[in-house]
Write a protein that holds these residues in place. Structure first.
Motif, PDB file in Angstrom:
ATOM      1  N   GLY A  96       0.796  -1.222   0.000  1.00 23.61           N
ATOM      2  CA  GLY A  96       0.000   0.000   0.000  1.00 23.61           C
ATOM      3  C   GLY A  96       0.828   1.272   0.000  1.00 23.61           C
ATOM      4  O   GLY A  96       0.277   2.370   0.039  1.00 23.61           O
ATOM      5  N   GLU A  97       2.151   1.125  -0.048  1.00 21.45           N
ATOM      6  CA  GLU A  97       3.053   2.277  -0.050  1.00 21.45           C
ATOM      7  C   GLU A  97       4.058   2.144  -1.184  1.00 21.45           C
ATOM      8  O   GLU A  97       4.336   1.041  -1.647  1.00 21.45           O
ATOM      9  CB  GLU A  97       3.805   2.388   1.280  1.00 21.45           C
ATOM     10  N   ASN A 121       1.447   6.887   0.196  1.00 20.25           N
ATOM     11  CA  ASN A 121       0.350   5.947   0.213  1.00 20.25           C
ATOM     12  C   ASN A 121      -0.105   5.791  -1.232  1.00 20.25           C
ATOM     13  O   ASN A 121      -0.385   6.790  -1.903  1.00 20.25           O
ATOM     14  CB  ASN A 121      -0.780   6.494   1.097  1.00 20.25           C
ATOM     15  N   LEU A 177       3.904  10.164   3.244  1.00 13.23           N
ATOM     16  CA  LEU A 177       4.046   9.699   4.622  1.00 13.23           C
ATOM     17  C   LEU A 177       5.355  10.186   5.232  1.00 13.23           C
ATOM     18  O   LEU A 177       5.423  10.454   6.422  1.00 13.23           O
ATOM     19  CB  LEU A 177       3.975   8.173   4.684  1.00 13.23           C
TER      20      LEU A 177
END
Length: 118
Positions: A40-41, A61, A68
């Protein structure tokens, strides 16, 4: 002949970047993904000059595209931001930990791991 030192520096930056797994173009580069093991990153890297001593690396993200954490070098000093609304702070008085004989992508990844995961 007047631009020869700049051309040599650009060629050297490209050679160093290629050897370290980073792509560079004259006057900076596009954004390239670096290895990042968190679902997810994504970890993105962009060179902005100074023979690849000016760069920005961001963990984002994937779904929201929200940053982030960010780490950057301005050719001399390293700066960090944690969180989408975090303030940039001095990370290190020198970017030497990311340069020289070090594995630059790994050093960047490790520093961002520490910033994101605390």
């Amino acid at each position: 002949m007047k631009n020869l030192p700049r051309l040599v520096a650009t060629a050297l930056a490209a050679a160093v970047a290629s050897a370290s797994g980073l792509a560079v173009a004259a006057g900076g580069s596009g954004t390239y993904p670096l290895e990042w093991a968190h679902s997810g990153e994504v970890l993105e890297y962009r060179s902005c000059g100074c023979a690849d001593s000016c760069w920005v690396a961001r963990v984002k993200n994937v779904r929201t595209q929200q940053t982030l954490a960010q780490l950057r070098c301005d050719c001399e000093k390293a700066y960090a931001v944690v969180g989408a609304r975090g303030r940039e702070q001095l990370y290190a008085p020198s970017c030497s930990a990311f340069e020289g004989d070090n594995d630059k992508p790994q050093a960047i990844r490790q520093a961002l791991e520490e910033l994101v995961r605390r």
